[in-house]
Structure formats: structure tokens, C-alpha cells
Write a protein that holds these residues in place. Structure first.
Motif, PDB file in Angstrom:
ATOM      1  N   GLY A  24       0.791  -1.225   0.000  1.00 44.18           N
ATOM      2  CA  GLY A  24       0.000   0.000   0.000  1.00 44.18           C
ATOM      3  C   GLY A  24       0.820   1.271   0.000  1.00 44.18           C
ATOM      4  O   GLY A  24       0.279   2.348   0.232  1.00 44.18           O
ATOM      5  N   THR A  65       2.324   2.780  -2.565  1.00 49.45           N
ATOM      6  CA  THR A  65       1.859   3.597  -3.690  1.00 49.45           C
ATOM      7  C   THR A  65       0.354   3.775  -3.597  1.00 49.45           C
ATOM      8  O   THR A  65      -0.396   2.799  -3.653  1.00 49.45           O
ATOM      9  N   ARG A  66      -0.093   5.022  -3.423  1.00 50.84           N
ATOM     10  CA  ARG A  66      -1.526   5.280  -3.246  1.00 50.84           C
ATOM     11  C   ARG A  66      -2.116   6.095  -4.384  1.00 50.84           C
ATOM     12  O   ARG A  66      -3.319   6.310  -4.414  1.00 50.84           O
ATOM     13  N   ASP A  67      -1.296   6.566  -5.271  1.00 53.94           N
ATOM     14  CA  ASP A  67      -1.797   7.318  -6.409  1.00 53.94           C
ATOM     15  C   ASP A  67      -1.003   6.910  -7.642  1.00 53.94           C
ATOM     16  O   ASP A  67      -0.022   6.161  -7.538  1.00 53.94           O
ATOM     17  N   THR A 106       0.820   2.193 -10.770  1.00 53.07           N
ATOM     18  CA  THR A 106      -0.482   2.208 -10.098  1.00 53.07           C
ATOM     19  C   THR A 106      -0.401   1.525  -8.734  1.00 53.07           C
ATOM     20  O   THR A 106       0.538   0.777  -8.444  1.00 53.07           O
ATOM     21  N   ALA A 107      -1.415   1.791  -7.917  1.00 53.18           N
ATOM     22  CA  ALA A 107      -1.481   1.182  -6.589  1.00 53.18           C
ATOM     23  C   ALA A 107      -1.667  -0.328  -6.707  1.00 53.18           C
ATOM     24  O   ALA A 107      -2.311  -0.822  -7.638  1.00 53.18           O
ATOM     25  N   GLU A 127      -6.327   4.398   0.244  1.00 49.34           N
ATOM     26  CA  GLU A 127      -5.734   3.388  -0.638  1.00 49.34           C
ATOM     27  C   GLU A 127      -6.769   2.865  -1.619  1.00 49.34           C
ATOM     28  O   GLU A 127      -6.458   2.619  -2.791  1.00 49.34           O
ATOM     29  N   GLY A 141      -7.019   5.129  -4.499  1.00 48.14           N
ATOM     30  CA  GLY A 141      -5.864   4.959  -5.375  1.00 48.14           C
ATOM     31  C   GLY A 141      -5.980   3.719  -6.239  1.00 48.14           C
ATOM     32  O   GLY A 141      -5.625   3.735  -7.422  1.00 48.14           O
TER      33      GLY A 141
END
Length: 455
Positions: A267, A269-271, A289-290, A300, A303
Motif C-alpha cells: 500500500g 503507492t496510493r496514487d 499504479t497502486a 488506498e 488509489g
């Protein structure tokens, strides 16, 4: 009684007067440089040369001259001066260029000298090019191509923009309009001489032939539009997969820098993160990407939903798995080309390798060359074909509308000659709009707002 004062009329007159003034600006890059180019365009261009240099050099011959400040004659600089006659310049107006030393003080001194001359003003963004359009030196497709050429970052973008600037699309549109003129002349003849039986029969066949040619031409141009978009805007490549399969690590490896935060925690990467690359002379937009999973954190979850939408609209998917989850597949992706990539091969496990198209290690770099070649191969197919005509959404919409009218005209042939004539008129309106001959004020504002002042 006092005469009525019409402020709107006065404003219009002032605006028209301002538009006819001679303009000037720096046309080279801003900041210190070895050479700076100051461009002047308008009816008083020769007066600028006389005021600063004292005499007029021959037209279209670069002449080394001393530039002096009007009034006291103080030397400003020594540089090359080139004059262009009206009708033989970029703008179509009398023009001059001062190629001077690129120091900021030198540039400011020459600009100030021009500013005090009567009838002169600083150019607005894109105004030189706009005058070229208004004076028939360029059509609107060439103006758009010039903007693309200035903004080109890759070899593919340069080639495509230069193709457009040379007038390839405009020439095609003008040829289509010539076919259309022939068809409209036949319709007029059929209306005027409808009482002569052989005219209608002969004209009908020729009109149908012209409409068929136009429909084929419009369809062919539209078929290249997607290739034009990819070369101009970049191939959108979305990196997708479960959390911790190496998406951000791959993005950083391909970008050659730490663009994305990489941790062992799911988690992170959220955007959607984007990186633009040049692969084989073509632009690529990598989108990280998430990680796909059932998220409890609402941020999350947003995203992940955004990443799914990005993947659905991508031109190419890189679907990653490290051998623990299997390759993620969503129903919305069924029509999107994809490459299945087994990651983390440096860990020595063979799980999932058989199901993959490629096996890589972003940490060691193993397999990255093969991946880049696969992505570049998708783009190289475009370079092996004829360069597309359509590069802008505006152009695509106009030709699509012309195609619809063309098909409507073929149906109208059976319903009445007046309906047919109206559809032909609408086709001509679409094509004239592509060239910038009608209804382009809002389009021009959007295009020229992105130009630099000196262009």
C-alpha cells in the motif's frame, strides 16, 4: 446636442490599430547565450533597421552592422542584420532579424531601443505565427505542427511535426476540397438543368464516385489518428499487479532514478505516478499504479480504483507478478495489449516463470533490455508505416464529422437534390475548419496560448 460617443466602436478601432502595429520580440531562448535573435515584423520593419543601424542592408543577406541607440547614437552591440521583404518572410510582412550577442544587458538595450520607436509594440505569445496564418503563409494544420515541433522531445515527434509543417495534411485537405467542388458543381448543374434528362443521370454517377472517394479518404485519415496521438502524446504504459510485486522498483529502474518510494510495506503507492521516457525515439508515459487488493484504508481504495481506470485506458499493460499471487486480470483489460512479467528473478525462485512473457530482475537489471525492446517494438510499428496525417483531437473531430456528412450525403442522394447539396456544404465547412478558414477564433486562442512570445 453633443455627438453620441460610441465607446465600443472606439475600442474596436484601437484594437485594429494595435493589430497593425509593427511587433518585435526575442525569438531565441531566454537567458544568457552566445547569440540572441530579435525578430521584428510589420510595415515599419525597415524603419527599425534604419533607426538602429543607419542604413538598409540588401534583402535576405546577412550583414554585419553596428546597432546604435536612437537619439544619442550610443553603441549597443555589433551583430548580423537580415531584412525580409513583404511576401517573402515567415509572417508574410516586411520583417527584420537582429542576431546579437546573448547577454541579458545587450538584449534589454536593443528591446528598449525598439520600444521607443513610434508604432512599435512587444509581440504577444504566438503572434508572429498568427500573422503568418492570417497572411496565408501557413494553414492551421501547419500552425499546429509548428507548435508540436517546438515542443518535440523525441525523434518520432520531430519527424511527425516536420511532416505536418511541410503541409502534408493541408495538401490532402485541399485535394479533398477540390473533389468536393467538382461534386458541388455537378449538383448545381443538376439543379439548373434538371429538365434535360441526360444531365441528371450522368451527374448522379459522377457525384457518387466523388463521395465514395471522399469517404475512403476520410476513413483512411481517421485510421491513422491513434498512431498520431501515440507519437505526439506518448504511448501510455500502465504497470499493474498485486502489492509488493515490484511495480515501483521497475518504474525507478526504467526511469533511471528514484521516482517512486519503494518499501516492503503493502500500500505504499496510493496514487498514479507518471514518468515520461524516450524509447527508440518515441515518447512513452509510464504509469505506476497502486497494488491491487481488497483495501481497508479508504485513501488506498481510491488509489486502487484510480489505477484500474488508468489501466483500462492504457495503450499497453505491464502485468507484474513475483510468483506468489498469479497474474492479475480484470475484465476491463481484455482489449488492452499486455506483457506479463515475472519479477524478482534475483531471488532464485521459478514460480510463475512459465506463465510469463518475460522474466526480469529490476534490482540487477536482468531482462530490462528485453522489456524495453518489447515496448519500443510496439512503437516502432508506427515508424515503419506512413506517417499519420491527423495528430490533434480537433483534426480528428473535424474529419469524423466530414465522414458522417459524407455518408449522409450518399443517403440524401435518394431523398432529394437539395438535401444532398446541404450535406456537401457541411462537408466543405468541416474541411475549411481544419485549414483554419472559418470558425477558428477559440481554437486559435488555445493554440497560441502555448506558443512562446517570440514565435
Amino acid at each position: 446636442m453633443h455627438p453620441r460617443h460610441d465607446s465600443s466602436s472606439e475600442t474596436t478601432q484601437l484594437s485594429e490599430a494595435a493589430s497593425t502595429r509593427t511587433i518585435y520580440s526575442v525569438s531565441s531562448g531566454h537567458g544568457r547565450a552566445g547569440v540572441a535573435v530579435i525578430r521584428v515584423s510589420g510595415s515599419r520593419a525597415d524603419q527599425a533597421v534604419l533607426a538602429l543601424c543607419g542604413r538598409l542592408p540588401p534583402v535576405r543577406i546577412a550583414s554585419l552592422m553596428t546597432l546604435r541607440r536612437p537619439g544619442d547614437g550610443q553603441v549597443l552591440d555589433r551583430g548580423l542584420v537580415i531584412r525580409f521583404a513583404a511576401g517573402a518572410s515567415f509572417t508574410g510582412e516586411a520583417s527584420a532579424e537582429f542576431q546579437i550577442h546573448g547577454g541579458l544587458a545587450v538584449i534589454r538595450s536593443v528591446l528598449h531601443a525598439l520600444s521607443v520607436l513610434p508604432g512599435f509594440r512587444l509581440a504577444e505569445a504566438g503572434e508572429f505565427t498568427r500573422r503568418a496564418l492570417e497572411n496565408g503563409r501557413l494553414d492551421l494544420t501547419q500552425v499546429e505542427a509548428l507548435g508540436d515541433l517546438i515542443a518535440a522531445d523525441t525523434e518520432g515527434q520531430r519527424r511527425l511535426a516536420l511532416h505536418g509543417l511541410e503541409g502534408a495534411f493541408g495538401a490532402s485537405v485541399r485535394e479533398w476540397r477540390s473533389w468536393l467542388i467538382d461534386a458541388r458543381a455537378l449538383v448545381a448543374a443538376e439543379i439548373d438543368f434538371s429538365d434535360e434528362g441526360d444531365v441528371g443521370e450522368n451527374a448522379a454517377g459522377e457525384i457518387d464516385s466523388h463521395l465514395e472517394r471522399l469517404e475512403i479518404a476520410f476513413s483512411g485519415a481517421l485510421a491513422t489518428a491513434e498512431r498520431g496521438r501515440i507519437i505526439t502524446d506518448g504511448l501510455k504504459v500502465a504497470i499493474v499487479g498485486a502489492p509488493n510485486v515490484g511495480k515501483s522498483t521497475l518504474l525507478n529502474a526504467l526511469a533511471g532514478s528514484d521516482v517512486a518510494i519503494v518499501t516492503e510495506h503493502a500500500g505504499t503507492t496510493r496514487d498514479v505516478l507518471e514518468v515520461r521516457l524516450d524509447l527508440g525515439g518515441f515518447p512513452v508515459v509510464l504509469q505506476d499504479t497502486a497494488g491491487l487488493r481488497e483495501a481497508q484504508d479508504p485513501v488506498e481504495a481510491i488509489g486502487i480504483a484510480r489505477g484500474l481506470r488508468i489501466a483500462e485506458s492504457a495503450d499497453l499493460l505491464l502485468i507484474l507478478d513475483d510468483g506468489r499471487n498469479g497474474f492479475a486480470v480484470a475484465p476491463e483489460w481484455k482489449d488492452v495489449p499486455s506483457i506479463r512479467i515475472r519479477t524478482k528473478m534475483d531471488e532464485g525462485r521459478a514460480d510463475g516463470v512459465a506463465e510469463a512473457d518475460l522474466a526480469i530482475s529490476a534490482r540487477t537489471g536482468a531482462g530490462l533490455d528485453s522489456l524495453q525492446k518489447r515496448i519500443a517494438g510496439t512503437l516502432a510499428q508506427s515508424s515503419d508505416q506512413e506517417l499519420p496525417l491527423i495528430t490533434r483531437e480537433r483534426q480528428k473531430a473535424a474529419i469524423a464529422a466530414a465522414l458522417d456528412c459524407c455518408r449522409a450525403a450518399r443517403r440524401a442522394r435518394l431523398l432529394g437534390i437539395d438535401l444532398l447539396d446541404e450535406e456537401l456544404r457541411r462537408i466543405d465547412g468541416c474541411l475549411a475548419g481544419v485549414l483554419g478558414l472559418i470558425d477558428v477564433e477559440e481554437v486559435l486562442g488555445a493554440i497560441f496560448s502555448k506558443f512562446c512570445v517570440g514565435k
